[in-house]
Design a protein around this motif. Structure first.
Motif, PDB file in Angstrom:
ATOM      1  N   SER A  19       0.828  -1.208   0.000  1.00  0.00           N
ATOM      2  CA  SER A  19       0.000   0.000   0.000  1.00  0.00           C
ATOM      3  C   SER A  19       0.862   1.256   0.000  1.00  0.00           C
ATOM      4  N   LEU A  22       2.246   1.802  -3.517  1.00  0.00           N
ATOM      5  CA  LEU A  22       1.262   2.245  -4.493  1.00  0.00           C
ATOM      6  C   LEU A  22       0.773   3.671  -4.250  1.00  0.00           C
ATOM      7  N   ALA A  23       1.226   4.298  -3.180  1.00  0.00           N
ATOM      8  CA  ALA A  23       0.785   5.650  -2.867  1.00  0.00           C
ATOM      9  C   ALA A  23       1.338   6.639  -3.893  1.00  0.00           C
ATOM     10  N   THR A  24       0.519   7.628  -4.212  1.00  0.00           N
ATOM     11  CA  THR A  24       0.881   8.667  -5.171  1.00  0.00           C
ATOM     12  C   THR A  24       1.231   9.939  -4.411  1.00  0.00           C
ATOM     13  N   PRO A  25       2.354  10.577  -4.731  1.00  0.00           N
ATOM     14  CA  PRO A  25       2.688  11.833  -4.059  1.00  0.00           C
ATOM     15  C   PRO A  25       1.870  12.993  -4.622  1.00  0.00           C
ATOM     16  N   GLY A  26       1.664  14.000  -3.804  1.00  0.00           N
ATOM     17  CA  GLY A  26       0.955  15.195  -4.242  1.00  0.00           C
ATOM     18  C   GLY A  26       0.997  16.245  -3.160  1.00  0.00           C
ATOM     19  N   LEU A  56      -6.886  15.169 -11.740  1.00  0.00           N
ATOM     20  CA  LEU A  56      -7.601  13.999 -11.228  1.00  0.00           C
ATOM     21  C   LEU A  56      -9.078  13.989 -11.600  1.00  0.00           C
ATOM     22  N   THR A 101      -3.134  18.894  -5.214  1.00  0.00           N
ATOM     23  CA  THR A 101      -3.673  17.707  -5.854  1.00  0.00           C
ATOM     24  C   THR A 101      -5.075  17.442  -5.326  1.00  0.00           C
ATOM     25  N   LYS A 121       2.632  18.420   1.777  1.00  0.00           N
ATOM     26  CA  LYS A 121       2.935  17.293   0.893  1.00  0.00           C
ATOM     27  C   LYS A 121       2.149  16.092   1.406  1.00  0.00           C
ATOM     28  N   GLU A 123       0.782  11.774   0.456  1.00  0.00           N
ATOM     29  CA  GLU A 123       0.709  10.569  -0.349  1.00  0.00           C
ATOM     30  C   GLU A 123      -0.720  10.099  -0.245  1.00  0.00           C
ATOM     31  N   ASN A 125      -3.772   7.130  -1.877  1.00  0.00           N
ATOM     32  CA  ASN A 125      -4.090   5.999  -2.740  1.00  0.00           C
ATOM     33  C   ASN A 125      -5.588   5.703  -2.654  1.00  0.00           C
ATOM     34  N   GLN A 126      -6.110   5.275  -3.778  1.00  0.00           N
ATOM     35  CA  GLN A 126      -7.534   4.978  -3.851  1.00  0.00           C
ATOM     36  C   GLN A 126      -7.798   3.659  -3.165  1.00  0.00           C
TER      37      GLN A 126
END
Length: 128
Positions: A19, A22-26, A56, A101, A121, A123, A125-126
């Motif tokens: 998990s 798979l996290a996306t930074p933003g 998004l 984001t 900042k 991170e 994830n869906q």
């Protein structure tokens, strides 16, 4: 019995690492006026909500999606803004040009960071 317990622990560790991987930074900001929203009009969706930025938004395709969001650090001189917690939010709105984001509700932002920071900042994830 000990083997099953070890296997469960190993599976849990792998799931946690996956998990995180798979996290996306933003970045995240926050807002305070929740109704009406671009996804649900005048329907109250609670306070653990967020608005999606243009990249998004997907022409509203992200409406109703659920994300786990974690603060990872400051974007400005506010020292140590993160609480160390994560928050689960539902996308209910569009935030064109909001500067982040995700634009979190004030309550969701405060769960993961000091609102004085204004922008952090993250991170995310869906999860649903």
């Amino acid at each position: 019995m000990a083997f099953e317990k070890s296997l469960t622990i190993i599976f849990g560790v792998v799931a946690c690492l996956l998990s995180v991987a798979l996290a996306t930074p933003g970045t995240a900001t926050f807002y305070t006026s929740y109704v009406p929203s671009a996804c649900y009009g005048n329907k109250d969706s609670g306070v653990m909500i967020a608005a999606a930025s243009d990249p998004l938004w997907a022409n509203g395709g992200i409406c109703g999606k659920v994300f786990n969001v974690t603060c990872t650090g400051p974007t400005n001189p506010v020292p140590h803004p993160c609480t160390g917690q994560s928050v689960v939010v539902k996308i209910v709105d569009h935030c064109p040009g909001c500067g982040g984001t995700l634009d979190l509700s004030r309550e969701a932002f405060a769960a993961i960071a000091n609102p004085v920071a204004g922008i952090i900042k993250i991170e995310f994830n869906q999860i649903g």
